[in-house]
Motif scaffolding. Structure first.
Motif, mmCIF file in Angstrom:
data_model
loop_
_atom_site.group_PDB
_atom_site.id
_atom_site.type_symbol
_atom_site.label_atom_id
_atom_site.label_comp_id
_atom_site.label_asym_id
_atom_site.label_seq_id
_atom_site.Cartn_x
_atom_site.Cartn_y
_atom_site.Cartn_z
ATOM 1 N N HIS A 55 0.940 -1.032 0.092
ATOM 2 C CA HIS A 55 -0.038 0.205 -0.022
ATOM 3 C C HIS A 55 0.879 1.296 -0.079
ATOM 4 O O HIS A 55 0.451 2.261 -0.616
ATOM 5 C CB HIS A 55 -1.059 0.194 1.319
ATOM 6 C CG HIS A 55 -1.732 -1.041 1.299
ATOM 7 N ND1 HIS A 55 -2.426 -1.779 0.239
ATOM 8 C CD2 HIS A 55 -2.307 -1.832 2.522
ATOM 9 C CE1 HIS A 55 -2.957 -2.984 0.655
ATOM 10 N NE2 HIS A 55 -3.269 -2.913 2.224
ATOM 11 N N TYR B 77 2.048 1.730 -3.530
ATOM 12 C CA TYR B 77 0.892 2.312 -4.308
ATOM 13 C C TYR B 77 0.700 3.829 -3.879
ATOM 14 O O TYR B 77 0.563 4.606 -4.975
ATOM 15 C CB TYR B 77 -0.369 1.495 -3.883
ATOM 16 C CG TYR B 77 -1.709 2.227 -4.318
ATOM 17 C CD1 TYR B 77 -2.090 2.262 -5.861
ATOM 18 C CD2 TYR B 77 -2.511 3.012 -3.485
ATOM 19 C CE1 TYR B 77 -3.273 2.953 -6.043
ATOM 20 C CE2 TYR B 77 -3.679 3.622 -3.831
ATOM 21 C CZ TYR B 77 -3.887 3.433 -5.160
ATOM 22 O OH TYR B 77 -5.073 4.147 -5.439
ATOM 23 N N ASN C 286 -0.274 0.001 -8.799
ATOM 24 C CA ASN C 286 -1.194 -1.066 -8.104
ATOM 25 C C ASN C 286 -0.151 -2.384 -8.039
ATOM 26 O O ASN C 286 0.205 -3.093 -9.329
ATOM 27 C CB ASN C 286 -2.266 -1.531 -8.546
ATOM 28 C CG ASN C 286 -3.137 -2.574 -7.613
ATOM 29 O OD1 ASN C 286 -2.350 -3.288 -6.889
ATOM 30 N ND2 ASN C 286 -4.494 -2.422 -7.770
#
Length: 238
Positions: A214, A217, A223
């Motif tokens: 995360h 990202y 992603n």
């Protein structure tokens, strides 16, 4: 690429405050979850039923914190309609608190196994494997949260690499546990408790890696779920 000051230059000071608050609340939840993992490992290594009960009771607080942070994220999305890096921040926090809640669940499962072992007496075997993997995944959770706080993609990548090592350690530990069971069938019951605890610790490592992804990202806008370490490293270096 997102820099560390990207979320502090909005015209609306209230928006800045809301973003800072939701991130702070996520990190507070992370600190509690990190303690849950440490305490759960302590409870099973020391056959400490009191500590195990505390871990299980605190899981309710973690669940409540997840709901609260998710609600904050939903309000920001609805009221502010954030874009670009702000949107990624809110999404990353929402996903991270889900992983933190799952880590809390795994700590609770370990505490359940600790209670079973405490009733039967302290296990003579399996503690070395639990301690080793427990300390390893505990560091991963800490480092993943630190990477999120600092927007440090290099540290996030290192957490992902550590997960690969934990998987290997887990495989070795499982073979050891199976050997203990074959050598002494009377230990099967307690070794099953150890086995399920090791499985929970391995899953903690998986969720720590998710949090690290995360971060990548959030900073890189890529992603990176379900990609190998080589490709992950390329995204970090770009």
């Amino acid at each position: 690429m997102l820099d560390k000051d990207a979320h502090s230059h909005h015209i609306s000071q209230q928006f800045n405050t809301e973003l800072d608050a939701v991130k702070t609340h996520m990190m507070e939840m992370g600190g509690l979850v990190e303690k849950q993992v440490s305490d759960a490992v302590f409870s099973i290594l020391n056959a400490d039923s009191g500590m195990a009960e505390t871990v299980k009771e605190r899981d309710k607080l973690i669940n409540a914190m997840e709901v609260s942070v998710d609600d904050e994220c939903a309000r920001i999305l609805a009221r502010r309609q954030p874009a670009a890096s702000d949107l990624r921040l809110v999404i990353a926090i929402s996903k991270a608190v889900n992983d933190l809640e799952r880590i809390g669940d795994e700590a609770g499962k370990i505490a359940t196994q600790a209670l079973a072992l405490a009733e039967a007496g302290e296990p003579s075997k399996g503690s070395v494997e639990i301690r080793m993997i427990g300390e390893h995944v505990g560091r991963m959770v800490h480092d993943a949260l630190d990477a999120f706080a600092r927007l440090d993609v290099d540290k996030a990548l290192e957490v992902a690499r550590e997960d690969k090592l934990v998987d290997a350690e887990y495989g070795t530990a499982m073979r050891s546990v199976m050997t203990y069971m074959m050598e002494d069938p009377r230990s099967i019951s307690s070794m099953l408790n150890v086995l399920w605890s090791l499985r929970s610790l391995e899953r903690v490592g998986d969720h720590a890696r998710n949090i690290a992804e995360h971060v990548i990202y959030l900073v890189k806008g890529k992603n990176v779920r379900h990609v190998g370490l080589t490709e992950l490293a390329k995204h970090v270096e770009q």
